[in-house]
Design an enzyme around this catalytic site. Structure first.
Site, PDB file in Angstrom:
ATOM      1  N   GLY A 133      -7.957   9.141 -14.310  1.00 41.25           N
ATOM      2  CA  GLY A 133      -7.060   9.716 -13.578  1.00 41.25           C
ATOM      3  C   GLY A 133      -5.944  10.318 -14.683  1.00 41.25           C
ATOM      4  N   GLN A 190       2.513  11.513 -17.203  1.00 37.58           N
ATOM      5  CA  GLN A 190       1.746  11.092 -18.328  1.00 37.58           C
ATOM      6  C   GLN A 190       1.741  12.316 -19.373  1.00 37.58           C
ATOM      7  OE1 GLN A 190      -1.580   9.127 -16.021  1.00 37.58           O
ATOM      8  NE2 GLN A 190      -1.418   7.998 -17.970  1.00 37.58           N
ATOM      9  N   CYS A 237      -4.764   2.280 -18.830  1.00 38.49           N
ATOM     10  CA  CYS A 237      -4.188   3.570 -18.422  1.00 38.49           C
ATOM     11  C   CYS A 237      -4.034   4.083 -19.999  1.00 38.49           C
ATOM     12  CB  CYS A 237      -2.632   2.993 -18.224  1.00 38.49           C
ATOM     13  SG  CYS A 237      -1.480   4.294 -17.816  1.00 38.49           S
ATOM     14  N   LEU A 238      -4.014   5.498 -19.932  1.00 39.61           N
ATOM     15  CA  LEU A 238      -3.946   6.383 -20.992  1.00 39.61           C
ATOM     16  C   LEU A 238      -2.731   6.261 -21.719  1.00 39.61           C
ATOM     17  CD1 LEU A 238      -5.929   9.397 -19.683  1.00 39.61           C
ATOM     18  CD2 LEU A 238      -6.744   7.474 -21.213  1.00 39.61           C
ATOM     19  N   HIS A 244      -3.044   3.617  -8.730  1.00 39.56           N
ATOM     20  CA  HIS A 244      -2.548   3.539 -10.009  1.00 39.56           C
ATOM     21  C   HIS A 244      -1.820   4.850 -10.251  1.00 39.56           C
ATOM     22  CE1 HIS A 244      -3.030   2.429 -14.246  1.00 39.56           C
ATOM     23  NE2 HIS A 244      -2.854   3.969 -14.515  1.00 39.56           N
ATOM     24  N   GLU A 245      -2.493   6.060 -10.041  1.00 42.25           N
ATOM     25  CA  GLU A 245      -1.987   7.220 -10.296  1.00 42.25           C
ATOM     26  C   GLU A 245      -0.752   7.659  -9.344  1.00 42.25           C
ATOM     27  OE1 GLU A 245      -2.773   8.806 -12.887  1.00 42.25           O
ATOM     28  OE2 GLU A 245      -4.612   7.499 -13.102  1.00 42.25           O
ATOM     29  N   HIS A 263       2.406   5.922 -11.113  1.00 43.98           N
ATOM     30  CA  HIS A 263       3.062   6.894 -11.803  1.00 43.98           C
ATOM     31  C   HIS A 263       4.172   7.713 -11.412  1.00 43.98           C
ATOM     32  CE1 HIS A 263       0.894   5.698 -15.666  1.00 43.98           C
ATOM     33  NE2 HIS A 263      -0.214   5.967 -15.113  1.00 43.98           N
TER      34      HIS A 263
END
Length: 174
Positions: A42, A47, A85-86, A127-128, A131
């Site tokens: 994702g 991000q 996470c990225l 999770h997304e 953000h």
């Protein structure tokens, strides 16, 4: 597109709602490409430095574009699962998430969807979604675990500061 890292202030802001039809196909493709190249499941707008309420995810069956999402219901049953996470590279921790959620969101044509998600897809969505509210998965871990990760997190913050300087230099040249 550059992935913003832990320490970047944009990751802690509550993102603003947008006109769902304002997202252009080329931009969506570029964002998806960034997610796939970085080996992500994702990618949320914050991000990539955009404080707006949208994200992409792909749990294996197809790419989903989620705009102005809401979580309408969350099951009380939770499950621990490993997350990464990225924006926080090379750190993976167990995070509790609701097993089932009911969500509402829009696509880039302005069409509204209400869906029930469960398991891994529900985890990724949560999770997304976090953000978009300035929350990161490490916010769910214990203070003891966070202390153990302090050096790694500080190293990521340093790299984040370098990326922000580069972004500012590039913007100043334009």
């Amino acid at each position: 597109m550059l992935i913003r890292l832990y320490g970047d202030p944009v990751l802690r802001k509550v993102a603003k709602e947008i006109d769902p039809t304002s997202l252009k196909d080329e931009f969506i493709k570029e964002m998806a490409n960034t997610m796939y190249v970085e080996d992500g499941v994702g990618l949320a707008a914050p991000q990539i430095g955009i404080s707006e309420r949208f994200f992409l995810y792909d749990v294996g069956e197809k790419l989903h574009l989620i705009i102005n999402p809401q979580i309408l219901e969350m099951s009380p049953e939770k499950e621990e699962g490993e997350e990464g996470c990225l924006s926080i590279p090379d750190i993976f921790e167990e995070v509790p998430r609701s097993l089932k959620i009911r969500v509402k969101y829009y696509d880039n044509f302005g069409k509204e969807y209400t869906r029930e998600l469960e398991g891994y897809e529900a985890r990724v969505f949560q999770h997304e979604f976090d953000h978009l509210n300035g929350k990161l998965f490490i916010d769910y871990i214990s203070p003891v675990k966070k202390r153990l990760l302090k050096q790694k997190l500080n190293d990521i913050k340093k790299k984040s500061a370098e990326i922000l300087k580069e972004i500012e230099k590039t913007a100043a040249r334009k």
